[in-house]
Motif scaffolding. Structure first.
Motif, short mmCIF file in Angstrom:
data_model
loop_
_atom_site.label_atom_id
_atom_site.label_comp_id
_atom_site.label_asym_id
_atom_site.label_seq_id
_atom_site.Cartn_x
_atom_site.Cartn_y
_atom_site.Cartn_z
N THR A 191 0.83 -1.21 0.00
CA THR A 191 0.00 0.00 0.00
C THR A 191 0.86 1.26 0.00
OG1 THR A 191 -0.17 -0.12 2.43
CG2 THR A 191 -1.95 -1.12 1.14
N THR A 192 2.00 1.19 0.69
CA THR A 192 2.93 2.33 0.69
C THR A 192 3.52 2.54 -0.69
OG1 THR A 192 3.49 1.92 3.01
CG2 THR A 192 4.99 3.32 1.75
N ALA A 193 3.92 1.45 -1.34
CA ALA A 193 4.48 1.55 -2.69
C ALA A 193 3.46 2.14 -3.66
CB ALA A 193 4.94 0.18 -3.16
N MET A 194 2.19 1.73 -3.52
CA MET A 194 1.14 2.27 -4.38
C MET A 194 0.94 3.77 -4.14
SD MET A 194 0.05 0.10 -6.54
CE MET A 194 -1.33 1.12 -7.08
N LYS A 195 1.05 4.17 -2.88
CA LYS A 195 0.93 5.59 -2.55
C LYS A 195 2.08 6.38 -3.17
CE LYS A 195 0.64 8.70 1.48
NZ LYS A 195 -0.68 9.28 1.20
N THR A 220 9.40 9.67 0.27
CA THR A 220 9.05 8.30 0.66
C THR A 220 9.63 7.97 2.02
OG1 THR A 220 8.99 7.62 -1.67
CG2 THR A 220 9.19 5.87 -0.02
N GLU A 221 10.86 8.39 2.25
CA GLU A 221 11.49 8.15 3.55
C GLU A 221 10.70 8.81 4.67
OE1 GLU A 221 15.35 9.70 2.83
OE2 GLU A 221 16.14 7.85 1.94
N LYS A 222 10.22 10.03 4.42
CA LYS A 222 9.42 10.74 5.42
C LYS A 222 8.10 10.03 5.65
CE LYS A 222 11.31 15.37 4.57
NZ LYS A 222 11.00 16.75 4.12
N LEU A 223 7.50 9.53 4.56
CA LEU A 223 6.23 8.81 4.67
C LEU A 223 6.41 7.55 5.52
CD1 LEU A 223 3.30 8.14 3.87
CD2 LEU A 223 4.21 7.07 1.79
N VAL A 224 7.46 6.80 5.24
CA VAL A 224 7.72 5.57 5.99
C VAL A 224 7.96 5.88 7.47
CG1 VAL A 224 9.36 3.68 6.30
CG2 VAL A 224 8.58 4.29 4.01
N LYS A 225 8.68 6.95 7.73
CA LYS A 225 8.94 7.34 9.12
C LYS A 225 7.63 7.66 9.84
CE LYS A 225 11.72 10.48 11.93
NZ LYS A 225 12.72 11.60 11.92
N THR A 226 6.73 8.31 9.12
CA THR A 226 5.43 8.63 9.70
C THR A 226 4.63 7.38 9.99
OG1 THR A 226 5.35 10.73 8.48
CG2 THR A 226 3.26 9.87 9.32
N ILE A 227 4.70 6.41 9.07
CA ILE A 227 3.98 5.15 9.25
C ILE A 227 4.52 4.38 10.44
CG2 ILE A 227 3.51 2.90 8.22
CD1 ILE A 227 3.48 4.31 5.50
N ILE A 263 -7.66 10.53 7.06
CA ILE A 263 -8.22 9.31 6.46
C ILE A 263 -7.19 8.71 5.52
CG2 ILE A 263 -10.09 8.33 5.07
CD1 ILE A 263 -11.80 10.73 5.91
N GLU A 264 -6.82 7.47 5.74
CA GLU A 264 -5.87 6.80 4.86
C GLU A 264 -6.59 6.21 3.64
OE1 GLU A 264 -2.37 5.27 7.95
OE2 GLU A 264 -3.63 3.82 6.86
N TYR A 265 -5.85 6.14 2.53
CA TYR A 265 -6.35 5.39 1.37
C TYR A 265 -5.17 4.64 0.79
CZ TYR A 265 -4.39 9.18 -1.50
OH TYR A 265 -3.55 10.10 -2.09
N TYR A 266 -5.43 3.53 0.08
CA TYR A 266 -4.38 2.61 -0.29
C TYR A 266 -4.15 2.47 -1.79
CZ TYR A 266 -5.57 1.53 4.52
OH TYR A 266 -5.85 1.63 5.85
N SER A 267 -4.93 3.21 -2.57
CA SER A 267 -4.72 3.20 -4.02
C SER A 267 -5.52 4.35 -4.60
CB SER A 267 -5.17 1.87 -4.65
OG SER A 267 -6.57 1.72 -4.55
#
Length: 313
Positions: free
Chosen positions: A224-228, A239-246, A294-298
């Motif tokens: 889902t992260t890769a799709m985002k 992407t690194e910031k996004l992963v850190k947030t997750i 709200i999260e979304y995955y695609s």
């Protein structure tokens, strides 16, 4: 790429004669007994080897190595090479191994494919007796030097050298003139969800994006992260910031310590999750203010949520 080292890491030039094959087509020396059958006798009698170890060989006698690291070929690049071959000929011989009934390509499958596309009947080759491990190493080196492998193909090639030939990572690094860290980081990509690996193959995300996503252990979250990343065209840094947030969920500022009120907001989050079908976070601030995440995955998921809100209106 690191400085060149001894052994196969010196590069493919060490495996070929110093003199480059002439662009002018050569003529195969034929004998009275020559036939189209690639028997050991006719293979030897139908080729003339020059002083540099090169010989012209029929394309019909050559087959690609099904176990070579590279699986995906750029058709446009092959066509460009074919156009060049039509004009200048094959400028570097293929490296092949004698398999008795045929010759197997060790290095040069792109040239072989392009030569067929260009309509050639023969190509220059150099025949070498090589072990299975040497064939894998040389195929890997050639593709790495030309940057022809995608990240997954390169990682799989390293894995094969370890699994089948029991090589150490530092040995592999020396062979391909890369640092051990580069080899290690390459192989780590195989820990990603298969769908994320395919996204690298399809060039939807880069190896840099993938390495950032590696910090996420859950395969579904990786995907889902890769799709985002793909949908929002995020950079590697983003992407690194996004992963850190997750991995480090945002702490609620000025969090109310009232357990009863906390339970109410958690219940609201669950209710909204049931409506949207995705994770929902309510971030509270002072004076009864805050925001809803709200999260979304695609992209389809986002469109579905938007349609949901529009239907409410």
């Amino acid at each position: 790429m690191a400085g060149k080292k001894s052994g196969l890491g010196r590069g493919l030039d060490a495996l070929f004669p110093e003199k480059t094959v002439q662009s002018k087509p050569k003529t195969t020396v034929k004998t009275a007994k020559q036939t189209n059958t690639a028997t050991p006798e006719t293979k030897k009698s139908s080729q003339h080897e020059n002083s540099n170890g090169e010989r012209m060989m029929k394309l019909s006698m050559i087959e690609p190595n099904r176990e070579q690291p590279r699986k995906k070929f750029d058709e446009d690049a092959i066509q460009e090479l074919a156009d060049s071959i039509k004009q200048y000929g094959v400028l570097q011989p293929l490296l092949v191994s004698d398999k008795k009934d045929y010759y197997e390509i060790v290095a040069g499958e792109r040239r072989w494919r392009a030569a067929k596309l260009a309509g050639l009947k023969e190509v220059p080759v150099v025949v070498r007796e090589l072990s299975t491990q040497e064939i894998v190493e040389i195929s890997l080196i050639e593709n790495i030097q030309r940057e022809d492998l995608n990240p997954v193909e390169e990682a799989m090639a390293y894995k094969r050298l370890i699994d089948e030939f029991h090589m150490k990572q530092d040995e592999i690094a020396e062979r391909v003139s890369k640092s051990r860290t580069a080899v290690t980081n390459s192989m780590r990509l195989l820990k990603l969800d298969a769908r994320v690996q395919q996204m690298m193959v399809d060039e939807m995300i880069s190896a840099g994006h993938a390495r950032a996503i590696l910090a996420i252990e859950d395969p579904e979250k990786q995907y889902t992260t890769a799709m985002k990343v793909f949908d929002e065209k995020l950079s590697v840094r983003e992407t690194e910031k996004l992963v850190k947030t997750i991995l480090t969920p945002q702490k609620r500022k000025d969090k109310v310590t009232n357990p009863a009120e906390d339970a109410i907001y958690e219940s609201l989050e669950e209710r909204m999750k049931g409506i949207t079908g995705t994770r929902v976070f309510i971030h509270r601030k002072k004076n009864n203010k805050g925001k809803i995440e709200i999260e979304y995955y695609s992209r389809d998921d986002l469109d579905r949520i938007i349609d949901l809100f529009e239907s409410i209106g």
